[in-house]
Design a protein around this motif. Structure first.
Motif, PDB file in Angstrom:
ATOM      1  N   ILE A  71       0.834  -1.198   0.000  1.00 51.65           N
ATOM      2  CA  ILE A  71       0.000   0.000   0.000  1.00 51.65           C
ATOM      3  C   ILE A  71       0.871   1.251   0.000  1.00 51.65           C
ATOM      4  O   ILE A  71       1.968   1.269   0.561  1.00 51.65           O
ATOM      5  CB  ILE A  71      -0.972   0.015   1.199  1.00 51.65           C
ATOM      6  CG1 ILE A  71      -0.214   0.170   2.525  1.00 51.65           C
ATOM      7  CG2 ILE A  71      -1.842  -1.228   1.207  1.00 51.65           C
ATOM      8  CD1 ILE A  71      -1.131   0.384   3.713  1.00 51.65           C
ATOM      9  N   ILE A  72       0.376   2.299  -0.665  1.00 54.00           N
ATOM     10  CA  ILE A  72       1.053   3.606  -0.719  1.00 54.00           C
ATOM     11  C   ILE A  72       0.053   4.655  -0.264  1.00 54.00           C
ATOM     12  O   ILE A  72      -1.027   4.796  -0.859  1.00 54.00           O
ATOM     13  CB  ILE A  72       1.534   3.925  -2.141  1.00 54.00           C
ATOM     14  CG1 ILE A  72       2.468   2.824  -2.657  1.00 54.00           C
ATOM     15  CG2 ILE A  72       2.244   5.260  -2.178  1.00 54.00           C
ATOM     16  CD1 ILE A  72       2.849   2.979  -4.113  1.00 54.00           C
ATOM     17  N   ALA A  73       0.409   5.386   0.789  1.00 56.09           N
ATOM     18  CA  ALA A  73      -0.463   6.437   1.314  1.00 56.09           C
ATOM     19  C   ALA A  73      -0.346   7.665   0.422  1.00 56.09           C
ATOM     20  O   ALA A  73       0.740   8.236   0.284  1.00 56.09           O
ATOM     21  CB  ALA A  73      -0.087   6.775   2.751  1.00 56.09           C
ATOM     22  N   LYS A  74      -1.485   8.066  -0.170  1.00 55.56           N
ATOM     23  CA  LYS A  74      -1.452   9.181  -1.124  1.00 55.56           C
ATOM     24  C   LYS A  74      -1.969  10.481  -0.532  1.00 55.56           C
ATOM     25  O   LYS A  74      -1.501  11.561  -0.905  1.00 55.56           O
ATOM     26  CB  LYS A  74      -2.307   8.819  -2.342  1.00 55.56           C
ATOM     27  CG  LYS A  74      -1.894   7.541  -3.053  1.00 55.56           C
ATOM     28  CD  LYS A  74      -0.529   7.648  -3.685  1.00 55.56           C
ATOM     29  CE  LYS A  74      -0.525   8.603  -4.855  1.00 55.56           C
ATOM     30  NZ  LYS A  74       0.795   8.667  -5.507  1.00 55.56           N
ATOM     31  N   ASP A  75      -2.919  10.403   0.365  1.00 53.68           N
ATOM     32  CA  ASP A  75      -3.502  11.622   0.925  1.00 53.68           C
ATOM     33  C   ASP A  75      -4.121  11.292   2.275  1.00 53.68           C
ATOM     34  O   ASP A  75      -4.400  10.134   2.579  1.00 53.68           O
ATOM     35  CB  ASP A  75      -4.567  12.166  -0.021  1.00 53.68           C
ATOM     36  CG  ASP A  75      -4.833  13.651   0.198  1.00 53.68           C
ATOM     37  OD1 ASP A  75      -4.269  14.230   1.159  1.00 53.68           O
ATOM     38  OD2 ASP A  75      -5.591  14.242  -0.588  1.00 53.68           O
ATOM     39  N   ILE A  76      -4.308  12.327   3.087  1.00 50.35           N
ATOM     40  CA  ILE A  76      -4.869  12.106   4.416  1.00 50.35           C
ATOM     41  C   ILE A  76      -6.329  11.651   4.294  1.00 50.35           C
ATOM     42  O   ILE A  76      -7.052  12.055   3.393  1.00 50.35           O
ATOM     43  CB  ILE A  76      -4.767  13.366   5.306  1.00 50.35           C
ATOM     44  CG1 ILE A  76      -5.475  14.554   4.650  1.00 50.35           C
ATOM     45  CG2 ILE A  76      -3.329  13.703   5.597  1.00 50.35           C
ATOM     46  CD1 ILE A  76      -5.531  15.792   5.534  1.00 50.35           C
ATOM     47  N   GLY A  77      -6.730  10.784   5.214  1.00 47.52           N
ATOM     48  CA  GLY A  77      -8.096  10.261   5.198  1.00 47.52           C
ATOM     49  C   GLY A  77      -8.125   8.832   5.717  1.00 47.52           C
ATOM     50  O   GLY A  77      -7.112   8.276   6.142  1.00 47.52           O
ATOM     51  N   ILE A  78      -9.319   8.217   5.686  1.00 47.20           N
ATOM     52  CA  ILE A  78      -9.511   6.842   6.149  1.00 47.20           C
ATOM     53  C   ILE A  78     -10.194   6.045   5.037  1.00 47.20           C
ATOM     54  O   ILE A  78     -11.170   6.499   4.438  1.00 47.20           O
ATOM     55  CB  ILE A  78     -10.378   6.802   7.425  1.00 47.20           C
ATOM     56  CG1 ILE A  78      -9.686   7.560   8.568  1.00 47.20           C
ATOM     57  CG2 ILE A  78     -10.643   5.359   7.851  1.00 47.20           C
ATOM     58  CD1 ILE A  78     -10.528   7.657   9.827  1.00 47.20           C
ATOM     59  N   THR A  79      -9.695   4.869   4.773  1.00 46.34           N
ATOM     60  CA  THR A  79     -10.298   3.994   3.775  1.00 46.34           C
ATOM     61  C   THR A  79      -9.995   2.539   4.136  1.00 46.34           C
ATOM     62  O   THR A  79      -9.344   2.268   5.152  1.00 46.34           O
ATOM     63  CB  THR A  79      -9.795   4.317   2.359  1.00 46.34           C
ATOM     64  OG1 THR A  79     -10.575   3.594   1.413  1.00 46.34           O
ATOM     65  CG2 THR A  79      -8.335   3.952   2.188  1.00 46.34           C
ATOM     66  N   LYS A  80     -10.462   1.619   3.278  1.00 47.71           N
ATOM     67  CA  LYS A  80     -10.226   0.196   3.513  1.00 47.71           C
ATOM     68  C   LYS A  80      -9.500  -0.437   2.331  1.00 47.71           C
ATOM     69  O   LYS A  80      -9.737  -0.082   1.177  1.00 47.71           O
ATOM     70  CB  LYS A  80     -11.553  -0.547   3.733  1.00 47.71           C
ATOM     71  CG  LYS A  80     -12.129  -0.373   5.129  1.00 47.71           C
ATOM     72  CD  LYS A  80     -13.356  -1.261   5.307  1.00 47.71           C
ATOM     73  CE  LYS A  80     -13.889  -1.171   6.741  1.00 47.71           C
ATOM     74  NZ  LYS A  80     -15.037  -2.075   6.950  1.00 47.71           N
ATOM     75  N   ILE A  81      -8.633  -1.375   2.659  1.00 52.25           N
ATOM     76  CA  ILE A  81      -7.971  -2.213   1.667  1.00 52.25           C
ATOM     77  C   ILE A  81      -8.593  -3.604   1.757  1.00 52.25           C
ATOM     78  O   ILE A  81      -8.749  -4.149   2.850  1.00 52.25           O
ATOM     79  CB  ILE A  81      -6.459  -2.295   1.922  1.00 52.25           C
ATOM     80  CG1 ILE A  81      -5.831  -0.905   1.809  1.00 52.25           C
ATOM     81  CG2 ILE A  81      -5.799  -3.264   0.945  1.00 52.25           C
ATOM     82  CD1 ILE A  81      -5.964  -0.272   0.446  1.00 52.25           C
ATOM     83  N   TYR A  82      -8.940  -4.194   0.589  1.00 49.90           N
ATOM     84  CA  TYR A  82      -9.582  -5.503   0.563  1.00 49.90           C
ATOM     85  C   TYR A  82      -8.693  -6.536  -0.123  1.00 49.90           C
ATOM     86  O   TYR A  82      -8.066  -6.248  -1.147  1.00 49.90           O
ATOM     87  CB  TYR A  82     -10.909  -5.444  -0.186  1.00 49.90           C
ATOM     88  CG  TYR A  82     -11.972  -4.645   0.529  1.00 49.90           C
ATOM     89  CD1 TYR A  82     -12.738  -5.220   1.536  1.00 49.90           C
ATOM     90  CD2 TYR A  82     -12.214  -3.314   0.191  1.00 49.90           C
ATOM     91  CE1 TYR A  82     -13.728  -4.495   2.188  1.00 49.90           C
ATOM     92  CE2 TYR A  82     -13.200  -2.584   0.840  1.00 49.90           C
ATOM     93  CZ  TYR A  82     -13.948  -3.178   1.843  1.00 49.90           C
ATOM     94  OH  TYR A  82     -14.904  -2.452   2.489  1.00 49.90           O
ATOM     95  N   ALA A  83      -8.665  -7.720   0.462  1.00 47.01           N
ATOM     96  CA  ALA A  83      -8.051  -8.889  -0.169  1.00 47.01           C
ATOM     97  C   ALA A  83      -9.183  -9.867  -0.459  1.00 47.01           C
ATOM     98  O   ALA A  83      -9.929 -10.247   0.448  1.00 47.01           O
ATOM     99  CB  ALA A  83      -7.019  -9.522   0.743  1.00 47.01           C
ATOM    100  N   VAL A  84      -9.324 -10.272  -1.736  1.00 50.62           N
ATOM    101  CA  VAL A  84     -10.409 -11.165  -2.143  1.00 50.62           C
ATOM    102  C   VAL A  84      -9.826 -12.533  -2.479  1.00 50.62           C
ATOM    103  O   VAL A  84      -8.946 -12.650  -3.331  1.00 50.62           O
ATOM    104  CB  VAL A  84     -11.172 -10.599  -3.353  1.00 50.62           C
ATOM    105  CG1 VAL A  84     -12.337 -11.512  -3.713  1.00 50.62           C
ATOM    106  CG2 VAL A  84     -11.657  -9.191  -3.058  1.00 50.62           C
ATOM    107  N   CYS A  85     -10.324 -13.563  -1.788  1.00 49.90           N
ATOM    108  CA  CYS A  85      -9.844 -14.934  -1.990  1.00 49.90           C
ATOM    109  C   CYS A  85     -11.050 -15.864  -2.026  1.00 49.90           C
ATOM    110  O   CYS A  85     -11.833 -15.885  -1.078  1.00 49.90           O
ATOM    111  CB  CYS A  85      -8.894 -15.327  -0.871  1.00 49.90           C
ATOM    112  SG  CYS A  85      -8.316 -17.024  -0.947  1.00 49.90           S
ATOM    113  N   HIS A  86     -11.237 -16.606  -3.125  1.00 47.98           N
ATOM    114  CA  HIS A  86     -12.364 -17.534  -3.296  1.00 47.98           C
ATOM    115  C   HIS A  86     -13.703 -16.834  -3.077  1.00 47.98           C
ATOM    116  O   HIS A  86     -14.624 -17.395  -2.504  1.00 47.98           O
ATOM    117  CB  HIS A  86     -12.249 -18.718  -2.343  1.00 47.98           C
ATOM    118  CG  HIS A  86     -10.981 -19.485  -2.486  1.00 47.98           C
ATOM    119  ND1 HIS A  86     -10.603 -20.100  -3.654  1.00 47.98           N
ATOM    120  CD2 HIS A  86      -9.974 -19.728  -1.604  1.00 47.98           C
ATOM    121  CE1 HIS A  86      -9.444 -20.693  -3.481  1.00 47.98           C
ATOM    122  NE2 HIS A  86      -9.036 -20.475  -2.261  1.00 47.98           N
ATOM    123  N   GLY A  87     -13.780 -15.563  -3.494  1.00 47.38           N
ATOM    124  CA  GLY A  87     -15.034 -14.824  -3.370  1.00 47.38           C
ATOM    125  C   GLY A  87     -15.249 -14.177  -2.016  1.00 47.38           C
ATOM    126  O   GLY A  87     -16.228 -13.456  -1.829  1.00 47.38           O
TER     127      GLY A  87
END
Length: 335
Positions: free
Chosen positions: A222-238
């Protein structure tokens, strides 16, 4: 006397005829074989024989053998399969029905291998089963199976699911995976990077960010681009597994001044410049220039990250430069 002779002769002849007829009847019953023949219908001028009155004209009943002897052909409507091979019509006819042997198809299982996530289920099926099916698992702590063939993953590992049908077995190899993300929460500064990993899964993983303007992700990095809050998702077998990311202001690592010691004459002015690392921190912070003794030097901030120093009186002091939580000083001597 003559009359008596005639009567005796007549009686003898009568009894002889009865005897001959009785013998002939017995012989007929024991030696004659009667064959049944198919009844067909023909017209006097037609060239075909039929199973019924087919079309206009006057039809006469005939046996199949007689119709064939007359040189007639089978009607294509009445006999779509051509000339009948035997006489099978009528009450005296004997018919033979030939049945094909029933083909028994071997039983089949719809899947021979299966990958399941912990807590998820999938259904196994058996094709061509004519008897009841019994299901069993080789390792119930890893995967269990219901009487209907529904398999549920219990924990990471391997198990064999077996279906038994009338003494015959069919098997499915099951791998249960229990993926976990290496971090479920991250605090990171703008411009910084970090790597996430998905444990307990050896198969393809798709990564994506809910807001790529705040955080971008590629193969877990992950690379932080700007201030704020978000989520990163990993998708495995749906299945989606997330990590919450909070991006703070960039961390100021260093402040560099174009001069750390300045010499000025009374009533003189001079500019001093500051740069910071990382450079993008300048987009988020204002630079503060403060003189420790305004009677000696007065500092006024510029819009380009610089400050103008004004020599107010003879002496020396420090100009304190603050950016974020970093500070540095410039020593000024007025003579």
């Amino acid at each position: 006397m003559e009359r008596i002779r005639k009567n005796i002769k007549a009686n003898v002849i009568t009894w002889m005829m009865v005897f001959v007829l009785s013998i002939g009847g017995v012989l007929c019953n024991t030696t004659i074989v009667v064959k049944a023949d198919m009844t067909v219908y023909v017209t006097r001028t037609g060239t075909k024989y039929h199973t019924h009155k087919c079309g206009n004209g006057t039809y006469f009943a005939s046996s199949l053998s007689e119709a064939i002897d007359m040189g007639l052909d089978a009607c294509s409507k009445c006999f779509p399969n051509g000339t009948p091979s035997n006489s099978s019509s009528g009450s005296n006819a004997t018919s033979r029905v030939t049945t094909k042997p029933k083909v028994v198809k071997p039983i089949e299982i719809n899947k021979t291998s299966l990958i399941l996530l912990k807590g998820k289920t999938k259904r196994l099926k058996i094709k061509h089963a004519t008897q009841s099916i019994k299901w069993k698992s080789s390792k119930k702590s890893v995967a269990i199976v219901s009487k209907n063939g529904k398999v549920k993953g219990k924990k990471a590992g391997k198990a064999i699911i077996t279906a038994v049908v009338g003494g015959k077995t069919r098997k499915c190899s099951v791998i249960v995976e229990a993926p976990e993300i290496s971090k479920s929460y991250i605090d990171i500064n703008v411009g910084k990077t970090e790597t996430l990993k998905l444990k307990g899964c050896k198969h393809h993983i798709k990564w994506y960010s809910y807001d790529s303007d705040i955080v971008k992700v590629s193969k877990g990095k992950i690379i932080a681009k700007d201030i704020g809050i978000t989520k990163i998702y990993a998708v495995c077998h749906g299945r989606k597994i997330s990590c919450l990311v909070n991006v703070d202001l960039p961390e100021v690592e260093n402040i560099f001044l174009n001069s750390s010691d300045v010499y000025m004459n009374l009533d003189e002015s001079q500019k001093i410049y500051a740069t910071i690392s990382p450079m993008n921190a300048m987009d988020y912070y204002s630079i503060m220039w403060v003189s420790e003794d305004t009677n000696v030097v007065h500092a006024i901030s510029g819009i380009d990250g610089s400050a103008t120093l004004y020599a107010m009186g003879i002496g020396e002091t420090n100009i304190v430069v603050t950016i974020g939580d970093k500070k540095t000083k410039c020593h000024v001597i007025v003579q």
